[in-house]
Design a protein around this motif. Structure first.
Motif, PDB file in Angstrom:
ATOM      1  N   LEU A  23       0.857  -1.185   0.000  1.00 45.80           N
ATOM      2  CA  LEU A  23       0.000   0.000   0.000  1.00 45.80           C
ATOM      3  C   LEU A  23       0.893   1.235   0.000  1.00 45.80           C
ATOM      4  O   LEU A  23       1.758   1.387   0.861  1.00 45.80           O
ATOM      5  N   GLU A  24       0.687   2.097  -0.974  1.00 48.06           N
ATOM      6  CA  GLU A  24       1.495   3.316  -1.122  1.00 48.06           C
ATOM      7  C   GLU A  24       0.664   4.522  -0.706  1.00 48.06           C
ATOM      8  O   GLU A  24      -0.515   4.626  -1.040  1.00 48.06           O
ATOM      9  N   PHE A  25       1.305   5.445   0.011  1.00 53.14           N
ATOM     10  CA  PHE A  25       0.631   6.657   0.463  1.00 53.14           C
ATOM     11  C   PHE A  25       1.444   7.872   0.047  1.00 53.14           C
ATOM     12  O   PHE A  25       2.669   7.798  -0.094  1.00 53.14           O
ATOM     13  N   THR A  26       0.754   8.996  -0.135  1.00 51.45           N
ATOM     14  CA  THR A  26       1.451  10.218  -0.547  1.00 51.45           C
ATOM     15  C   THR A  26       2.142  10.900   0.630  1.00 51.45           C
ATOM     16  O   THR A  26       3.049  11.702   0.445  1.00 51.45           O
ATOM     17  N   GLU A  27       1.703  10.576   1.870  1.00 51.54           N
ATOM     18  CA  GLU A  27       2.338  11.143   3.057  1.00 51.54           C
ATOM     19  C   GLU A  27       2.893  10.015   3.925  1.00 51.54           C
ATOM     20  O   GLU A  27       2.596   8.850   3.715  1.00 51.54           O
ATOM     21  N   SER A  28       3.676  10.396   4.924  1.00 53.27           N
ATOM     22  CA  SER A  28       4.241   9.407   5.848  1.00 53.27           C
ATOM     23  C   SER A  28       3.138   8.743   6.672  1.00 53.27           C
ATOM     24  O   SER A  28       2.170   9.395   7.082  1.00 53.27           O
ATOM     25  N   VAL A  29       3.285   7.437   6.908  1.00 49.55           N
ATOM     26  CA  VAL A  29       2.368   6.699   7.769  1.00 49.55           C
ATOM     27  C   VAL A  29       2.766   6.961   9.223  1.00 49.55           C
ATOM     28  O   VAL A  29       3.912   6.752   9.610  1.00 49.55           O
ATOM     29  N   ILE A  30       1.816   7.431  10.030  1.00 52.93           N
ATOM     30  CA  ILE A  30       2.075   7.741  11.436  1.00 52.93           C
ATOM     31  C   ILE A  30       1.812   6.531  12.314  1.00 52.93           C
ATOM     32  O   ILE A  30       2.611   6.174  13.179  1.00 52.93           O
ATOM     33  N   THR A  31       0.664   5.880  12.099  1.00 55.36           N
ATOM     34  CA  THR A  31       0.301   4.685  12.874  1.00 55.36           C
ATOM     35  C   THR A  31      -0.745   3.911  12.108  1.00 55.36           C
ATOM     36  O   THR A  31      -1.357   4.424  11.159  1.00 55.36           O
ATOM     37  N   PHE A  32      -0.969   2.657  12.513  1.00 53.85           N
ATOM     38  CA  PHE A  32      -2.035   1.859  11.896  1.00 53.85           C
ATOM     39  C   PHE A  32      -2.516   0.810  12.882  1.00 53.85           C
ATOM     40  O   PHE A  32      -1.867   0.523  13.892  1.00 53.85           O
ATOM     41  N   SER A  33      -3.679   0.236  12.577  1.00 49.00           N
ATOM     42  CA  SER A  33      -4.270  -0.804  13.422  1.00 49.00           C
ATOM     43  C   SER A  33      -5.025  -1.765  12.520  1.00 49.00           C
ATOM     44  O   SER A  33      -5.673  -1.346  11.561  1.00 49.00           O
ATOM     45  N   ILE A  34      -4.946  -3.061  12.826  1.00 44.43           N
ATOM     46  CA  ILE A  34      -5.694  -4.060  12.065  1.00 44.43           C
ATOM     47  C   ILE A  34      -6.445  -4.963  13.034  1.00 44.43           C
ATOM     48  O   ILE A  34      -5.856  -5.536  13.946  1.00 44.43           O
ATOM     49  N   HIS A  51     -11.011  -2.684   4.039  1.00 45.46           N
ATOM     50  CA  HIS A  51     -11.474  -4.024   4.396  1.00 45.46           C
ATOM     51  C   HIS A  51     -10.390  -4.978   3.941  1.00 45.46           C
ATOM     52  O   HIS A  51      -9.873  -4.846   2.822  1.00 45.46           O
ATOM     53  N   ILE A  52     -10.013  -5.942   4.772  1.00 45.99           N
ATOM     54  CA  ILE A  52      -8.858  -6.772   4.441  1.00 45.99           C
ATOM     55  C   ILE A  52      -9.083  -7.652   3.206  1.00 45.99           C
ATOM     56  O   ILE A  52      -8.130  -8.145   2.617  1.00 45.99           O
ATOM     57  N   GLU A  53     -10.356  -7.819   2.813  1.00 40.18           N
ATOM     58  CA  GLU A  53     -10.625  -8.587   1.593  1.00 40.18           C
ATOM     59  C   GLU A  53     -10.427  -7.745   0.341  1.00 40.18           C
ATOM     60  O   GLU A  53     -10.389  -8.270  -0.766  1.00 40.18           O
ATOM     61  N   SER A  54     -10.324  -6.421   0.512  1.00 34.83           N
ATOM     62  CA  SER A  54     -10.188  -5.533  -0.649  1.00 34.83           C
ATOM     63  C   SER A  54      -9.327  -4.330  -0.266  1.00 34.83           C
ATOM     64  O   SER A  54      -9.842  -3.248  -0.003  1.00 34.83           O
ATOM     65  N   VAL A  55      -8.024  -4.545  -0.250  1.00 28.29           N
ATOM     66  CA  VAL A  55      -7.121  -3.472   0.193  1.00 28.29           C
ATOM     67  C   VAL A  55      -6.800  -2.466  -0.919  1.00 28.29           C
ATOM     68  O   VAL A  55      -5.956  -1.602  -0.751  1.00 28.29           O
ATOM     69  N   THR A  56      -7.483  -2.595  -2.051  1.00 31.55           N
ATOM     70  CA  THR A  56      -7.217  -1.661  -3.158  1.00 31.55           C
ATOM     71  C   THR A  56      -8.194  -0.488  -3.178  1.00 31.55           C
ATOM     72  O   THR A  56      -7.946   0.501  -3.863  1.00 31.55           O
ATOM     73  N   THR A  57      -9.300  -0.575  -2.417  1.00 38.95           N
ATOM     74  CA  THR A  57     -10.318   0.482  -2.469  1.00 38.95           C
ATOM     75  C   THR A  57     -10.680   0.961  -1.064  1.00 38.95           C
ATOM     76  O   THR A  57     -11.705   0.568  -0.508  1.00 38.95           O
ATOM     77  N   PRO A  58      -9.853   1.811  -0.473  1.00 37.23           N
ATOM     78  CA  PRO A  58     -10.147   2.283   0.888  1.00 37.23           C
ATOM     79  C   PRO A  58     -11.160   3.421   0.915  1.00 37.23           C
ATOM     80  O   PRO A  58     -11.347   4.135  -0.075  1.00 37.23           O
ATOM     81  N   GLN A  59     -11.813   3.550   2.067  1.00 38.49           N
ATOM     82  CA  GLN A  59     -12.529   4.787   2.366  1.00 38.49           C
ATOM     83  C   GLN A  59     -11.482   5.757   2.908  1.00 38.49           C
ATOM     84  O   GLN A  59     -10.588   5.346   3.652  1.00 38.49           O
ATOM     85  N   ILE A  60     -11.565   7.035   2.523  1.00 44.33           N
ATOM     86  CA  ILE A  60     -10.556   8.009   2.940  1.00 44.33           C
ATOM     87  C   ILE A  60     -11.231   9.177   3.644  1.00 44.33           C
ATOM     88  O   ILE A  60     -12.185   9.762   3.141  1.00 44.33           O
ATOM     89  N   ILE A  61     -10.731   9.494   4.840  1.00 44.45           N
ATOM     90  CA  ILE A  61     -11.241  10.619   5.614  1.00 44.45           C
ATOM     91  C   ILE A  61     -10.115  11.632   5.786  1.00 44.45           C
ATOM     92  O   ILE A  61      -9.055  11.297   6.319  1.00 44.45           O
ATOM     93  N   PRO A  62     -10.316  12.881   5.336  1.00 47.54           N
ATOM     94  CA  PRO A  62      -9.280  13.891   5.564  1.00 47.54           C
ATOM     95  C   PRO A  62      -9.193  14.252   7.044  1.00 47.54           C
ATOM     96  O   PRO A  62     -10.211  14.307   7.736  1.00 47.54           O
ATOM     97  N   LEU A  63      -7.981  14.468   7.534  1.00 47.74           N
ATOM     98  CA  LEU A  63      -7.770  14.888   8.911  1.00 47.74           C
ATOM     99  C   LEU A  63      -7.464  16.382   8.935  1.00 47.74           C
ATOM    100  O   LEU A  63      -6.774  16.903   8.057  1.00 47.74           O
ATOM    101  N   LYS A  64      -7.978  17.069   9.943  1.00 49.79           N
ATOM    102  CA  LYS A  64      -7.697  18.497  10.070  1.00 49.79           C
ATOM    103  C   LYS A  64      -6.211  18.713  10.319  1.00 49.79           C
ATOM    104  O   LYS A  64      -5.545  17.889  10.961  1.00 49.79           O
TER     105      LYS A  64
END
Length: 199
Positions: A23-34, A51-64
């Protein structure tokens, strides 16, 4: 950049060492949980829900801007971001806000995975001002669920059981004397189980 990547492998697969998803992100990964079939990833600007069955289509929420996430809690129905701006932010896995709440008794930066826990219908938090006390909340409304647990010593670690119905919900906790206790959430009556020893 490795700080912008997460490697996902299915360890139940016979060829898991050679088959994986990056999984590639445009910013640094700070933390994660599974947990509960979902991967939650926090970067410097966004929250990704997979969802672990489909890691190619995430829901994305912007953070303030300026958001600092201290704890990610996951239940089967939702997850909670404990953060500096909105306090406790309860979010469904589809990406919608369920509830947000703040309280003087739960300073987010002083909470950790030992002093806050959640199930589908209950949220328990050790009071940061008076750590002899545990408060219970409805994660959908932020209302108090029952009387707080009052103990004679500081409470250092808590855990809710995963009972199917809330009326038999129990909480176990370890105090500063390393003693283990259990009580019902809705009718507190504290019972000592044992003294815990660490080797």
């Amino acid at each position: 950049n490795e700080r912008n990547q997460i490697l996902v492998q299915n360890i139940l697969s016979p060829d898991f060492q050679s088959v994986y998803e990056t999984l590639e992100f445009t910013e640094s990964v700070i933390t994660f949980s599974i947990n509960h079939d979902h991967l939650i990833v926090i970067t410097t600007k966004q929250c990704y829900i997979y969802h672990i069955e489909s890691v190619t289509t995430p829901q994305i929420i912007p953070l303030k801007a300026g958001t600092v996430v201290y704890v990610i809690l996951q239940t089967p129905s939702f997850f909670i971001l404990v953060n500096n701006l909105s306090g406790l932010h309860v979010i469904g896995y589809e990406g919608r806000t369920v509830c947000q709440f703040k309280s003087a008794s739960m300073a987010p930066k002083l909470l950790n995975t030992q002093t806050i826990c959640a199930t589908n219908d209950s949220l328990a938090v050790v009071d940061v001002v008076n750590p002899k006390c545990v408060h219970f909340y409805d994660p959908y409304t932020s209302r108090s669920l029952s009387d707080s647990v009052q103990h004679s010593s500081n409470i250092e670690e808590i855990a809710l059981n995963v009972a199917i119905t809330s009326n038999i919900r129990k909480i176990a906790f370890i105090d500063s004397n390393k003693a283990l206790f259990i009580t019902k959430v809705h009718s507190p009556s504290i019972f000592k189980l044992k003294t815990v020893s660490y080797s």
